[in-house]
Enzyme design. Structure first.
Site, short mmCIF file in Angstrom:
data_model
loop_
_atom_site.label_atom_id
_atom_site.label_comp_id
_atom_site.label_asym_id
_atom_site.label_seq_id
_atom_site.Cartn_x
_atom_site.Cartn_y
_atom_site.Cartn_z
N LEU A 24 51.38 47.05 37.27
CA LEU A 24 50.17 47.24 38.09
C LEU A 24 50.28 46.21 39.20
O LEU A 24 50.61 45.05 38.93
CB LEU A 24 48.91 46.97 37.27
CG LEU A 24 48.26 48.11 36.51
CD1 LEU A 24 47.06 47.61 35.73
CD2 LEU A 24 47.84 49.23 37.44
N ASP A 25 50.00 46.61 40.44
CA ASP A 25 50.14 45.64 41.52
C ASP A 25 49.07 44.55 41.43
O ASP A 25 48.10 44.66 40.68
CB ASP A 25 50.16 46.32 42.90
CG ASP A 25 48.84 46.98 43.27
OD1 ASP A 25 47.79 46.31 43.17
OD2 ASP A 25 48.85 48.15 43.68
N LYS A 26 49.27 43.50 42.18
CA LYS A 26 48.42 42.30 42.10
C LYS A 26 46.95 42.61 42.33
O LYS A 26 46.07 42.03 41.68
CB LYS A 26 48.89 41.26 43.11
CG LYS A 26 48.12 39.95 43.09
CD LYS A 26 48.71 38.96 44.08
CE LYS A 26 47.94 37.64 44.05
NZ LYS A 26 48.52 36.64 45.01
N ASP A 27 46.65 43.54 43.23
CA ASP A 27 45.26 43.83 43.59
C ASP A 27 44.60 44.86 42.68
O ASP A 27 43.42 45.17 42.84
CB ASP A 27 45.20 44.32 45.04
CG ASP A 27 45.65 43.26 46.02
OD1 ASP A 27 45.36 42.07 45.78
OD2 ASP A 27 46.30 43.61 47.02
N SER A 28 45.38 45.40 41.74
CA SER A 28 44.84 46.41 40.82
C SER A 28 44.55 45.78 39.47
O SER A 28 45.05 44.72 39.13
CB SER A 28 45.83 47.57 40.66
OG SER A 28 46.08 48.19 41.90
#
Length: 254
Positions: free
Chosen positions: A113-117
């Site tokens: 999962l990307d950092k902002d998710s």
């Protein structure tokens, strides 16, 4: 209740290929293990490892200075990843998921999962689960709840579900459902880099919040942000049934 994934994980008496050994130890995928072996970073009983070699119980395997051992207990965790935590094993990253979780057994993530998710992330010490879940051709479902900056229209839903041109390809058709004026759910069967954000951007929308709610048969449910839990035998058996025909190592990425 027993489960097939755990039974297969515990079958460790026979010699196994070194790349499979490293994968089952949760170190990396088999493909990455071959790269480590070829680069000379892996030793067996103090001697440089060779691609394709097998290792037996009792032999000492190291990657660099770190001793790698398969665990007697298979661990598969559901984690509710907060925003700002990074899916990486890079030790210099203070906000890595490995540091954040600080689990006593070495586990790694199965799909980023990307950092902002935020939302559901699976962590395990069973490399075969990672291999099978990451193989793009297997089309395993992942469901997300997304909030955007503009009102969701019927045209937006139609374009998102039909396929959006990003990253020199067109995304696979997927299920999209409007949940509110600015919120929708989307179920993907592929994991292109920052796929949902790029799809929305291509249609003139900006993602304000992105939460993964489900991976295959595993649901986030009431798990609180930042918390984790072990999967139940029922969940593991369901996962096994979905993955038992998965083969190969054609990896995708969330």
């Amino acid at each position: 209740m027993s489960n097939r994934i755990r039974e297969e994980f515990l079958q460790k008496k026979e010699p196994v290929r070194l790349n499979k050994y490293l994968s089952e130890a949760g170190m990396c995928s088999r493909r990455e293990a071959d790269r480590l072996i070829e680069s000379g970073k892996v030793t067996v009983d103090g001697r440089p490892a060779q691609t394709g070699m097998k290792v037996s119980p009792g032999q000492v395997v190291r990657v660099g200075r770190k001793v790698v051992s398969k665990q007697d207990e298979m661990i598969v965790l559901a984690v509710n990843k907060p925003r700002g935590i990074v899916c990486t094993e890079e030790r210099r990253e203070r906000n890595s998921i490995v540091r954040f979780l600080d689990y006593p057994v070495r586990v790694t993530y199965a799909g980023r999962l990307d950092k902002d998710s935020r939302g559901l992330l699976l962590m395990t010490n069973n490399g075969d689960i990672i291999n099978q879940m990451m193989r793009a051709a297997n089309c395993h479902e992942k469901e997300y709840k997304v909030t955007v900056d503009k009102e969701i229209t019927a045209d937006f839903l139609k374009q998102m579900s039909g396929g959006v041109p990003i990253l020199d390809t067109v995304t696979r058709p997927c299920r999209v459902e409007k949940l509110g004026k600015y919120t929708f759910s989307i179920t993907l069967t592929q994991g292109l880099n920052r796929q949902i954000r790029r799809m929305c951007q291509a249609l003139g929308y900006e993602v304000k919040d992105l939460v993964r709610m489900r991976i295959m048969n595993i649901r986030l449910g009431s798990l609180r942000e930042g918390q984790h839990r072990k999967l139940t035998d029922e969940e593991l058996n369901g996962l096994y049934e979905m993955m038992k025909d998965s083969r190969g190592e054609d990896y995708g990425r969330d």
